[in-house]
Write a protein that holds these residues in place. Structure first.
Motif, PDB file in Angstrom:
ATOM      1  N   TRP A 149       0.832  -1.207   0.000  1.00 16.50           N
ATOM      2  CA  TRP A 149       0.000   0.000   0.000  1.00 16.50           C
ATOM      3  C   TRP A 149       0.867   1.257   0.000  1.00 16.50           C
ATOM      4  CZ3 TRP A 149      -3.821  -1.754   4.411  1.00 16.50           C
ATOM      5  CH2 TRP A 149      -4.648  -2.770   3.916  1.00 16.50           C
ATOM      6  N   GLU A 150       1.933   1.224   0.791  1.00 23.17           N
ATOM      7  CA  GLU A 150       2.825   2.384   0.831  1.00 23.17           C
ATOM      8  C   GLU A 150       3.471   2.614  -0.539  1.00 23.17           C
ATOM      9  OE1 GLU A 150       6.846   4.014   3.140  1.00 23.17           O
ATOM     10  OE2 GLU A 150       6.125   1.967   3.491  1.00 23.17           O
ATOM     11  N   HIS A 151       3.944   1.538  -1.151  1.00 22.59           N
ATOM     12  CA  HIS A 151       4.601   1.635  -2.453  1.00 22.59           C
ATOM     13  C   HIS A 151       3.632   2.154  -3.519  1.00 22.59           C
ATOM     14  CE1 HIS A 151       7.297   0.502  -5.744  1.00 22.59           C
ATOM     15  NE2 HIS A 151       6.232  -0.002  -6.338  1.00 22.59           N
ATOM     16  N   ASN A 152       2.416   1.615  -3.543  1.00 24.34           N
ATOM     17  CA  ASN A 152       1.429   2.042  -4.538  1.00 24.34           C
ATOM     18  C   ASN A 152       1.051   3.509  -4.357  1.00 24.34           C
ATOM     19  OD1 ASN A 152       1.395  -0.478  -5.692  1.00 24.34           O
ATOM     20  ND2 ASN A 152      -0.495  -1.137  -4.707  1.00 24.34           N
ATOM     21  N   ALA A 153       0.831   3.907  -3.109  1.00 25.92           N
ATOM     22  CA  ALA A 153       0.459   5.296  -2.854  1.00 25.92           C
ATOM     23  C   ALA A 153       1.606   6.241  -3.203  1.00 25.92           C
ATOM     24  CB  ALA A 153       0.054   5.469  -1.388  1.00 25.92           C
ATOM     25  N   ALA A 154       2.833   5.834  -2.888  1.00 19.37           N
ATOM     26  CA  ALA A 154       3.982   6.676  -3.197  1.00 19.37           C
ATOM     27  C   ALA A 154       4.166   6.827  -4.709  1.00 19.37           C
ATOM     28  CB  ALA A 154       5.244   6.083  -2.573  1.00 19.37           C
ATOM     29  N   GLY A 155       4.018   5.723  -5.445  1.00 18.83           N
ATOM     30  CA  GLY A 155       4.141   5.792  -6.899  1.00 18.83           C
ATOM     31  C   GLY A 155       3.043   6.628  -7.520  1.00 18.83           C
ATOM     32  N   SER A 156       1.817   6.471  -7.037  1.00 22.30           N
ATOM     33  CA  SER A 156       0.704   7.259  -7.555  1.00 22.30           C
ATOM     34  C   SER A 156       0.881   8.739  -7.244  1.00 22.30           C
ATOM     35  CB  SER A 156      -0.616   6.758  -6.967  1.00 22.30           C
ATOM     36  OG  SER A 156      -0.894   5.446  -7.405  1.00 22.30           O
ATOM     37  N   ALA A 157       1.415   9.032  -6.057  1.00 18.30           N
ATOM     38  CA  ALA A 157       1.667  10.433  -5.702  1.00 18.30           C
ATOM     39  C   ALA A 157       2.715  11.041  -6.622  1.00 18.30           C
ATOM     40  CB  ALA A 157       2.111  10.525  -4.239  1.00 18.30           C
ATOM     41  N   GLU A 158       3.762  10.283  -6.913  1.00 18.85           N
ATOM     42  CA  GLU A 158       4.809  10.789  -7.804  1.00 18.85           C
ATOM     43  C   GLU A 158       4.245  11.057  -9.195  1.00 18.85           C
ATOM     44  OE1 GLU A 158       9.195   9.464  -9.561  1.00 18.85           O
ATOM     45  OE2 GLU A 158       8.134   8.164  -8.145  1.00 18.85           O
ATOM     46  N   TRP A 159       3.437  10.156  -9.715  1.00 17.70           N
ATOM     47  CA  TRP A 159       2.845  10.347 -11.033  1.00 17.70           C
ATOM     48  C   TRP A 159       1.912  11.563 -11.038  1.00 17.70           C
ATOM     49  CZ3 TRP A 159      -2.277  10.433 -12.364  1.00 17.70           C
ATOM     50  CH2 TRP A 159      -2.528  10.522 -13.740  1.00 17.70           C
ATOM     51  N   THR A 160       1.093  11.698  -9.991  1.00 19.32           N
ATOM     52  CA  THR A 160       0.164  12.818  -9.897  1.00 19.32           C
ATOM     53  C   THR A 160       0.918  14.141  -9.852  1.00 19.32           C
ATOM     54  OG1 THR A 160      -1.440  11.422  -8.731  1.00 19.32           O
ATOM     55  CG2 THR A 160      -1.732  13.812  -8.549  1.00 19.32           C
ATOM     56  N   ARG A 161       2.008  14.163  -9.105  1.00 20.49           N
ATOM     57  CA  ARG A 161       2.834  15.371  -9.033  1.00 20.49           C
ATOM     58  C   ARG A 161       3.358  15.737 -10.423  1.00 20.49           C
ATOM     59  NH1 ARG A 161       6.009  13.376  -5.603  1.00 20.49           N
ATOM     60  NH2 ARG A 161       4.693  13.737  -3.786  1.00 20.49           N
TER      61      ARG A 161
END
Length: 200
Positions: A149-161
């Protein structure tokens, strides 16, 4: 929220009026049968449901072919679904995929503001999952779940940024920009390429 509902409303809006085959053909050319599980049956079910609900108006000018058009209620529903899909992270990727397909319907500043809310939610989810990884004692293997969950959220946050940065730099013609496909009825000149061949 239904990704199919958002996509169907968006395509009808884009063309101004569209029949079921055109809607399905566009969705399949985008590969929506894979990333949003869109099927011909679900498209026609959505058209019937949206018409019954007053979101679409059906026209039978040509015998044997029904065309659909958004009502005022349909326009409001479409924009609500689009905004929610951009702002709120969901476990399934089809909602975001549908929103990205219809992204130019929104003015640039509004899209960026919605994506910033998405980014905040993703960063909060990342931090919560990280805290769960750190705090977990027993059973230890569940750390892998929280780590995922941490990895997925971090990757999604990076893409959104990154998407926010691209939009702020002027990427893509958004609603109100010259040449934007976000205006209702503006898709008549669009030509969607066929989806790349897939292994059966």
């Amino acid at each position: 929220m239904s990704a199919t509902r958002l996509l169907v409303l968006g395509i009808v809006r884009g063309y101004g009026r569209a029949h079921g085959y055109r809607i399905g053909n566009d969705l399949l050319s985008w590969g929506a049968d894979e990333w949003a599980n869109v099927k011909w049956g679900s498209i026609y079910h959505a058209l019937r449901s949206l018409t019954d609900g007053g979101f679409l108006l059906d026209h039978n000018d040509v015998p044997g072919r029904t065309e659909y058009e958004l009502t005022e209620r349909g326009e409001a529903e479409y924009l609500k679904l689009l905004r929610d899909a951009l702002r709120r992270p969901q476990p399934r990727p089809d909602f975001l995929g549908a929103a990205l397909a219809m992204l130019p319907s929104l003015p640039r500043a509004e899209a960026v503001a919605l994506l910033r809310k998405r980014l905040e939610a993703l960063e909060a989810a990342r931090d919560k999952a990280h805290a769960q990884v750190e705090a977990l004692v027993d059973p230890p293997h569940v750390q892998e779940l929280f780590g995922l969950w941490e990895h997925n959220a971090a990757g999604s946050a990076e893409w959104t940024r990154g998407l926010i940065e691209r939009l702020e730099a002027g990427a893509y013609p958004m609603a109100g920009d010259p040449g934007s496909p976000g205006r209702p009825g503006s898709w008549h000149a669009l030509r969607f390429p066929p989806y790349p061949p897939r292994d059966e």
